[in-house]
Design a protein around this motif. Sequence first.
Motif, PDB file in Angstrom:
ATOM      1  N   LEU A 146       3.681 -23.754  45.515  1.00  0.00           N
ATOM      2  CA  LEU A 146       2.790 -22.693  45.979  1.00  0.00           C
ATOM      3  C   LEU A 146       3.497 -21.340  45.951  1.00  0.00           C
ATOM      4  CD1 LEU A 146       0.936 -24.284  49.031  1.00  0.00           C
ATOM      5  CD2 LEU A 146      -0.108 -23.472  46.919  1.00  0.00           C
ATOM      6  N   PHE A 147       4.714 -21.320  46.448  1.00  0.00           N
ATOM      7  CA  PHE A 147       5.471 -20.073  46.475  1.00  0.00           C
ATOM      8  C   PHE A 147       5.916 -19.660  45.076  1.00  0.00           C
ATOM      9  CE2 PHE A 147       5.505 -21.253  50.835  1.00  0.00           C
ATOM     10  CZ  PHE A 147       5.696 -20.091  51.562  1.00  0.00           C
ATOM     11  N   THR A 148       6.335 -20.647  44.285  1.00  0.00           N
ATOM     12  CA  THR A 148       6.735 -20.351  42.913  1.00  0.00           C
ATOM     13  C   THR A 148       5.558 -19.807  42.122  1.00  0.00           C
ATOM     14  OG1 THR A 148       8.347 -22.157  42.998  1.00  0.00           O
ATOM     15  CG2 THR A 148       7.773 -21.306  40.825  1.00  0.00           C
ATOM     16  N   ALA A 149       4.415 -20.471  42.247  1.00  0.00           N
ATOM     17  CA  ALA A 149       3.223 -20.046  41.515  1.00  0.00           C
ATOM     18  C   ALA A 149       2.710 -18.701  42.004  1.00  0.00           C
ATOM     19  CB  ALA A 149       2.128 -21.110  41.642  1.00  0.00           C
ATOM     20  N   THR A 150       2.854 -18.431  43.303  1.00  0.00           N
ATOM     21  CA  THR A 150       2.439 -17.128  43.821  1.00  0.00           C
ATOM     22  C   THR A 150       3.277 -16.019  43.212  1.00  0.00           C
ATOM     23  OG1 THR A 150       1.736 -18.115  45.921  1.00  0.00           O
ATOM     24  CG2 THR A 150       2.122 -15.749  45.905  1.00  0.00           C
ATOM     25  N   GLY A 151       4.569 -16.266  43.103  1.00  0.00           N
ATOM     26  CA  GLY A 151       5.437 -15.284  42.448  1.00  0.00           C
ATOM     27  C   GLY A 151       5.067 -15.081  40.995  1.00  0.00           C
ATOM     28  N   MET A 152       4.756 -16.179  40.317  1.00  0.00           N
ATOM     29  CA  MET A 152       4.370 -16.090  38.908  1.00  0.00           C
ATOM     30  C   MET A 152       2.987 -15.471  38.749  1.00  0.00           C
ATOM     31  SD  MET A 152       5.870 -19.716  37.464  1.00  0.00           S
ATOM     32  CE  MET A 152       5.672 -19.255  35.754  1.00  0.00           C
ATOM     33  N   SER A 153       2.161 -15.577  39.787  1.00  0.00           N
ATOM     34  CA  SER A 153       0.830 -14.990  39.743  1.00  0.00           C
ATOM     35  C   SER A 153       0.872 -13.489  39.983  1.00  0.00           C
ATOM     36  CB  SER A 153      -0.063 -15.661  40.796  1.00  0.00           C
ATOM     37  OG  SER A 153      -1.276 -14.966  40.942  1.00  0.00           O
ATOM     38  N   LEU A 154       1.556 -13.096  41.052  1.00  0.00           N
ATOM     39  CA  LEU A 154       1.609 -11.681  41.390  1.00  0.00           C
ATOM     40  C   LEU A 154       2.530 -10.904  40.460  1.00  0.00           C
ATOM     41  CD1 LEU A 154       1.801 -11.911  45.298  1.00  0.00           C
ATOM     42  CD2 LEU A 154      -0.188 -11.427  43.872  1.00  0.00           C
ATOM     43  N   GLY A 155       3.581 -11.557  39.972  1.00  0.00           N
ATOM     44  CA  GLY A 155       4.561 -10.880  39.138  1.00  0.00           C
ATOM     45  C   GLY A 155       3.984 -10.163  37.928  1.00  0.00           C
ATOM     46  N   PRO A 156       3.241 -10.847  37.064  1.00  0.00           N
ATOM     47  CA  PRO A 156       2.716 -10.185  35.861  1.00  0.00           C
ATOM     48  C   PRO A 156       1.784  -9.022  36.172  1.00  0.00           C
ATOM     49  CG  PRO A 156       2.631 -12.555  35.600  1.00  0.00           C
ATOM     50  CD  PRO A 156       2.993 -12.300  37.030  1.00  0.00           C
ATOM     51  N   ALA A 157       0.912  -9.180  37.160  1.00  0.00           N
ATOM     52  CA  ALA A 157      -0.010  -8.097  37.511  1.00  0.00           C
ATOM     53  C   ALA A 157       0.751  -6.897  38.058  1.00  0.00           C
ATOM     54  CB  ALA A 157      -1.038  -8.590  38.523  1.00  0.00           C
ATOM     55  N   ILE A 158       1.738  -7.171  38.933  1.00  0.00           N
ATOM     56  CA  ILE A 158       2.569  -6.091  39.472  1.00  0.00           C
ATOM     57  C   ILE A 158       3.364  -5.432  38.351  1.00  0.00           C
ATOM     58  CG2 ILE A 158       4.539  -5.569  40.959  1.00  0.00           C
ATOM     59  CD1 ILE A 158       3.562  -7.798  42.819  1.00  0.00           C
ATOM     60  N   GLY A 159       3.891  -6.263  37.458  1.00  0.00           N
ATOM     61  CA  GLY A 159       4.691  -5.725  36.356  1.00  0.00           C
ATOM     62  C   GLY A 159       3.901  -4.808  35.448  1.00  0.00           C
ATOM     63  N   SER A 160       2.702  -5.227  35.057  1.00  0.00           N
ATOM     64  CA  SER A 160       1.877  -4.393  34.195  1.00  0.00           C
ATOM     65  C   SER A 160       1.484  -3.097  34.908  1.00  0.00           C
ATOM     66  CB  SER A 160       0.616  -5.155  33.765  1.00  0.00           C
ATOM     67  OG  SER A 160       0.939  -6.189  32.867  1.00  0.00           O
ATOM     68  N   TRP A 161       1.201  -3.185  36.227  1.00  0.00           N
ATOM     69  CA  TRP A 161       0.869  -1.984  36.995  1.00  0.00           C
ATOM     70  C   TRP A 161       2.055  -1.013  37.052  1.00  0.00           C
ATOM     71  CZ3 TRP A 161       2.964  -0.253  41.710  1.00  0.00           C
ATOM     72  CH2 TRP A 161       2.328   0.871  42.243  1.00  0.00           C
ATOM     73  N   LEU A 162       3.258  -1.551  37.284  1.00  0.00           N
ATOM     74  CA  LEU A 162       4.445  -0.705  37.341  1.00  0.00           C
ATOM     75  C   LEU A 162       4.695  -0.001  36.006  1.00  0.00           C
ATOM     76  CD1 LEU A 162       6.897  -3.000  39.343  1.00  0.00           C
ATOM     77  CD2 LEU A 162       5.979  -0.802  40.099  1.00  0.00           C
ATOM     78  N   ALA A 163       4.522  -0.760  34.907  1.00  0.00           N
ATOM     79  CA  ALA A 163       4.747  -0.181  33.586  1.00  0.00           C
ATOM     80  C   ALA A 163       3.730   0.913  33.274  1.00  0.00           C
ATOM     81  CB  ALA A 163       4.700  -1.267  32.521  1.00  0.00           C
ATOM     82  N   ASP A 164       2.476   0.690  33.669  1.00  0.00           N
ATOM     83  CA  ASP A 164       1.421   1.676  33.402  1.00  0.00           C
ATOM     84  C   ASP A 164       1.525   2.891  34.318  1.00  0.00           C
ATOM     85  OD1 ASP A 164       0.402   0.070  31.422  1.00  0.00           O
ATOM     86  OD2 ASP A 164      -1.113  -0.876  32.702  1.00  0.00           O
ATOM     87  N   ALA A 165       1.803   2.654  35.601  1.00  0.00           N
ATOM     88  CA  ALA A 165       1.819   3.743  36.582  1.00  0.00           C
ATOM     89  C   ALA A 165       3.120   4.538  36.552  1.00  0.00           C
ATOM     90  CB  ALA A 165       1.585   3.191  37.983  1.00  0.00           C
ATOM     91  N   PHE A 166       4.218   3.893  36.208  1.00  0.00           N
ATOM     92  CA  PHE A 166       5.513   4.564  36.218  1.00  0.00           C
ATOM     93  C   PHE A 166       6.153   4.478  34.831  1.00  0.00           C
ATOM     94  CE2 PHE A 166       4.622   3.107  40.529  1.00  0.00           C
ATOM     95  CZ  PHE A 166       4.766   4.291  41.246  1.00  0.00           C
ATOM     96  N   SER A 167       6.935   3.439  34.610  1.00  0.00           N
ATOM     97  CA  SER A 167       7.551   3.241  33.297  1.00  0.00           C
ATOM     98  C   SER A 167       8.065   1.823  33.215  1.00  0.00           C
ATOM     99  CB  SER A 167       8.720   4.213  33.077  1.00  0.00           C
ATOM    100  OG  SER A 167       9.813   3.884  33.928  1.00  0.00           O
ATOM    101  N   ILE A 168       8.379   1.384  32.027  1.00  0.00           N
ATOM    102  CA  ILE A 168       8.879   0.022  31.880  1.00  0.00           C
ATOM    103  C   ILE A 168      10.260  -0.122  32.489  1.00  0.00           C
ATOM    104  CG2 ILE A 168       9.981   0.325  29.607  1.00  0.00           C
ATOM    105  CD1 ILE A 168       8.701  -2.520  28.975  1.00  0.00           C
ATOM    106  N   ASN A 169      11.021   0.980  32.566  1.00  0.00           N
ATOM    107  CA  ASN A 169      12.339   0.911  33.194  1.00  0.00           C
ATOM    108  C   ASN A 169      12.223   0.664  34.705  1.00  0.00           C
ATOM    109  OD1 ASN A 169      13.641   1.266  30.792  1.00  0.00           O
ATOM    110  ND2 ASN A 169      14.028   3.449  31.074  1.00  0.00           N
ATOM    111  N   VAL A 170      11.196   1.239  35.335  1.00  0.00           N
ATOM    112  CA  VAL A 170      10.934   0.959  36.749  1.00  0.00           C
ATOM    113  C   VAL A 170      10.603  -0.526  36.926  1.00  0.00           C
ATOM    114  CG1 VAL A 170       9.362   1.396  38.676  1.00  0.00           C
ATOM    115  CG2 VAL A 170      10.197   3.302  37.293  1.00  0.00           C
ATOM    116  N   LEU A 171       9.857  -1.073  35.970  1.00  0.00           N
ATOM    117  CA  LEU A 171       9.539  -2.495  36.000  1.00  0.00           C
ATOM    118  C   LEU A 171      10.810  -3.336  35.947  1.00  0.00           C
ATOM    119  CD1 LEU A 171       7.877  -5.101  35.665  1.00  0.00           C
ATOM    120  CD2 LEU A 171       7.559  -4.490  33.255  1.00  0.00           C
ATOM    121  N   PHE A 172      11.712  -3.009  35.035  1.00  0.00           N
ATOM    122  CA  PHE A 172      12.949  -3.774  34.901  1.00  0.00           C
ATOM    123  C   PHE A 172      13.798  -3.698  36.177  1.00  0.00           C
ATOM    124  CE2 PHE A 172      12.624  -2.966  30.097  1.00  0.00           C
ATOM    125  CZ  PHE A 172      12.023  -4.190  29.894  1.00  0.00           C
TER     126      PHE A 172
END
Length: 390
Positions: A146-172
């Motif tokens: 549950l915790f692993t899947a939650t991380g894998m679920s939220l991670g991609p959405a958060i990552g794409s938001w960070l890349a779009d709103a800020f930059s890919i370096n902020v994502l990294f």
Amino acid sequence: MVSSQKAASATSLYTIPFWLLCLSNFLFSASFQMIIPELPDHLASMGGQQYVGLIIALFTLTAGVSRPFSGKLTDTIGRVPVMAFGSLVCFVCGFLYPFVLTVWGFLMLRLVHGFSTGTKPTATAAYVADVVPVDRRGEAMGALGLFTATGMSLGPAIGSWLADAFSINVLFCTSSAFALFSIVILLRMPETLHTREPFRFSLLKLKTNELFDKQAIRPFWILLLLSFSSGTILTLAPALSKSVGIMNKGLFFTVYTIASLAVRLVFSRTSDRLGRVPVLIVSSLVLAISMAMLVWTDSTTWLWIAAVFFGFSWGMNSPTIQAWTADLSDEATRGRAMATMYIALEAGIGLGALASGWLFNNLLWGMDAAFAVSGILALMATGWLIKYKS
């Protein structure tokens, strides 16, 4: 008497070390998963479009190669040090991505990054098997999942938001920070391996019988067939999402992981009650159906339905295969058995990524072909499980 036994069983499952492990796994999985949807475009911006299939394949290559070593080290130096090493690799690689500006440098970093999932999950599975009752392993693996899947679920959405709103370096950098917090948590966990040895380089010399655990042969072949679809999804889901008008390339991962979470919440103890193989038969068939849906997907509706079915399948089979492997293993070689199981996972994902990347870049109908092959392999696993059960 019965009620007291049940109470003891419940207490021994949900302990502080178990919850710390769950939290660490959440941060770890979010760390490496949040960058996945943005990596194909990032590599293409460097001029490496033709190497998109290698993004996952190289990662899984080193993950698979490192499994026998992580299995041996888990059974010798301890579970916690091996878990901490995996998170440390994620921390370092996340920090280095912004400084790598060439295609080959990027691919080499992906190769190194694979050591993270080649080590931490092996030791994690062994740790869980150490601290939970035998008759509740399926439930424990489901709770951890549950915790692993939650991380894998939220991670991609958060990552794409960070890349779009800020930059890919902020994502990294965010990915690196998540891994760092995962390490901090692990350092506060008690070790469960009773007889430990200090690390020495001679431990990295593997004997033939340390490369593969024969007790895990059945989970190995089933997971190899099933995980091919995961490599295909990781490689092609972002492109498929864009083709039907979805701009956030991480949403597909979010939807299927939420579906996986729902299954784990409702059916966490199913394999403990009904048996591992019957649950795997159902989950393998559902996986085949999801791949068939993706072949015919031409709208967002079909894409979301397929994502839900894909999540349902992995929500059932992932904790069940882990529990099945633990059931078949000896305590003294549990790390090796878990490593063998994960070798199949990495090999299947890597092969799926390579095959789907090649088909997608070379054939007009390559995406459909990749999903079709994944579905056929899932049906093969279903047939083998039915035969084994009979």
